[in-house]
Scaffold this active site. Structure first.
Site, PDB file in Angstrom:
ATOM      1  N   THR A  44       0.956  -1.359  -0.275  1.00 51.34           N
ATOM      2  CA  THR A  44      -0.108   0.110  -0.016  1.00 51.34           C
ATOM      3  C   THR A  44       0.833   1.223  -0.235  1.00 51.34           C
ATOM      4  O   THR A  44       0.588   2.752  -0.720  1.00 51.34           O
ATOM      5  CB  THR A  44      -1.614   0.037   1.294  1.00 51.34           C
ATOM      6  OG1 THR A  44      -1.700  -1.394   0.798  1.00 51.34           O
ATOM      7  CG2 THR A  44      -2.233   0.827   1.201  1.00 51.34           C
ATOM      8  N   TYR A 132       5.412 -12.729   5.515  1.00 57.00           N
ATOM      9  CA  TYR A 132       4.620 -12.318   4.601  1.00 57.00           C
ATOM     10  C   TYR A 132       3.646 -12.493   3.213  1.00 57.00           C
ATOM     11  O   TYR A 132       4.537 -12.742   2.318  1.00 57.00           O
ATOM     12  CB  TYR A 132       4.727 -10.266   3.963  1.00 57.00           C
ATOM     13  CG  TYR A 132       3.810  -9.787   3.417  1.00 57.00           C
ATOM     14  CD1 TYR A 132       2.660  -9.770   3.040  1.00 57.00           C
ATOM     15  CD2 TYR A 132       3.563  -8.498   2.406  1.00 57.00           C
ATOM     16  CE1 TYR A 132       1.384  -8.863   2.205  1.00 57.00           C
ATOM     17  CE2 TYR A 132       2.999  -7.303   2.005  1.00 57.00           C
ATOM     18  CZ  TYR A 132       1.746  -8.631   1.194  1.00 57.00           C
ATOM     19  OH  TYR A 132       0.814  -7.184   1.387  1.00 57.00           O
ATOM     20  N   LYS A 160       1.922 -12.299   7.903  1.00 57.71           N
ATOM     21  CA  LYS A 160       0.854 -11.168   7.813  1.00 57.71           C
ATOM     22  C   LYS A 160       0.637 -11.880   6.408  1.00 57.71           C
ATOM     23  O   LYS A 160       0.740 -12.048   5.640  1.00 57.71           O
ATOM     24  CB  LYS A 160       1.744  -9.674   7.300  1.00 57.71           C
ATOM     25  CG  LYS A 160      -0.046  -9.309   6.127  1.00 57.71           C
ATOM     26  CD  LYS A 160       0.353  -7.675   5.743  1.00 57.71           C
ATOM     27  CE  LYS A 160      -0.238  -7.521   4.912  1.00 57.71           C
ATOM     28  NZ  LYS A 160      -0.676  -5.484   4.596  1.00 57.71           N
ATOM     29  N   ILE A 202      -3.194  -6.053   9.275  1.00 60.05           N
ATOM     30  CA  ILE A 202      -2.013  -5.064   8.845  1.00 60.05           C
ATOM     31  C   ILE A 202      -3.135  -4.333   7.432  1.00 60.05           C
ATOM     32  O   ILE A 202      -3.310  -4.540   6.794  1.00 60.05           O
ATOM     33  CB  ILE A 202      -1.116  -5.318   8.094  1.00 60.05           C
ATOM     34  CG1 ILE A 202      -0.255  -6.003   9.072  1.00 60.05           C
ATOM     35  CG2 ILE A 202       0.338  -3.818   7.667  1.00 60.05           C
ATOM     36  CD1 ILE A 202       0.816  -6.240   9.232  1.00 60.05           C
TER      37      ILE A 202
END
Length: 291
Positions: A44, A132, A160, A202
């Protein structure tokens, strides 16, 4: 353990450069609104189009602005292991609390390659590592077996998980126990994720709805799923609207509506379409974030 609502921070731009003043303003506002933690330089945050110097500056600025008030999990992943180690080392140097480290993308490593990559990062820098796992973007998936091996490493503390496979949360919890920190990478499924044993998210949506996202996480962690569902219903149109076009175009438009930053991205990403803007605007109003 890292838990609650962690915002996957956007990186504001102005006339092609990182807008440091807007970034500081965003971080301060997030903390004021009750965000539990900050995650700069992830997907992001448009990390693929940040130069190394810009990436490091954003991480450093985030840590300095937070001043220990909330944890900072610095994006430090790369499909180049040497580069990942460099970014991880820098994150530790400037005082980040942990790093978010993505699997190798584009070069499609095997499970053994994934393990070797993260082991190299683990061995090189003594800082907590949040893996991740986002196969929709990286093409490769960290299997349960590999995840279990990785958790045996000293610095790997959690994941995540952006697989949207809720059963995986329970499977990982069975294999690694409650001490394995599982954070959702999908706002829309965060309710079910925490019900399966996750401890946070997140979040993209938290960029523009930090107070609601924090209240939602607090409700789930308190076991108050009636309250959590009420907030989920309020936010669900926004969760969906923020992914009508490729992230982070819609959320940057939403942030611009709140006066947080310019509606500016770096190519090859482009601003949200007119249709996406209308959906975001409607969802922001529905959530009570705009009049």
């Amino acid at each position: 353990m890292f838990k609650g609502s962690y915002v996957a921070l956007i990186t504001p731009f102005k006339n092609g450069a990182v807008d440091e003043a807007a970034f500081v303003k965003l971080v301060e506002w997030q903390i004021e609104q009750g965000t539990h933690g900050l995650v700069p330089c992830g997907t992001t945050g448009e990390s693929p189009t940040l130069s190394h110097d810009e990436h490091k500056r954003v991480v450093e600025l985030c840590v300095k602005t937070a001043k220990g008030r909330v944890p900072v999990i610095a994006g430090a992943g790369s499909n180049n292991t040497v580069e990942a180690i460099e970014l991880t080392r820098f994150a530790k140097k400037v005082g980040a609390d942990a790093v978010l480290s993505v699997t190798g993308y584009y070069n499609k490593p095997s499970q053994e390659g994934i393990f070797a990559h993260f082991k190299a990062v683990n061995d090189a820098v003594d800082i907590p590592i949040i893996l991740y796992n986002i196969p929709g973007r990286t093409i490769v998936d960290i299997t349960l077996e590999t995840m279990t091996r990785l958790f045996e490493l000293k610095n790997v503390v959690g994941v995540k998980d952006a697989t949207a496979n809720l059963a995986r949360v329970s499977l990982q919890r069975q294999e690694m126990g409650a001490e394995f920190c599982q954070l959702s990478g999908e706002d829309a499924t965060a309710l079910g994720f925490n019900a399966h044993g996750g401890v946070g998210c997140i979040s993209v949506t938290a960029n523009v709805a930090p107070a609601l996202c924090s209240a939602f996480q607090e409700a789930t962690l308190d076991g108050d799923y009636r309250k959590a569902l009420e907030i989920q219903d309020r936010l669900m149109p926004l969760h969906n609207a923020l992914f009508v076009d490729p992230n982070p175009a819609p959320v940057k438009y939403a942030a611009n509506l709140l006066g947080l930053c310019a509606n500016e991205l770096r190519l090859p990403l482009v601003p949200a379409s007119a249709a996406a803007e209308q959906k975001v605007l409607g969802a922001m109003r529905s959530a009570g974030l705009l009049n």
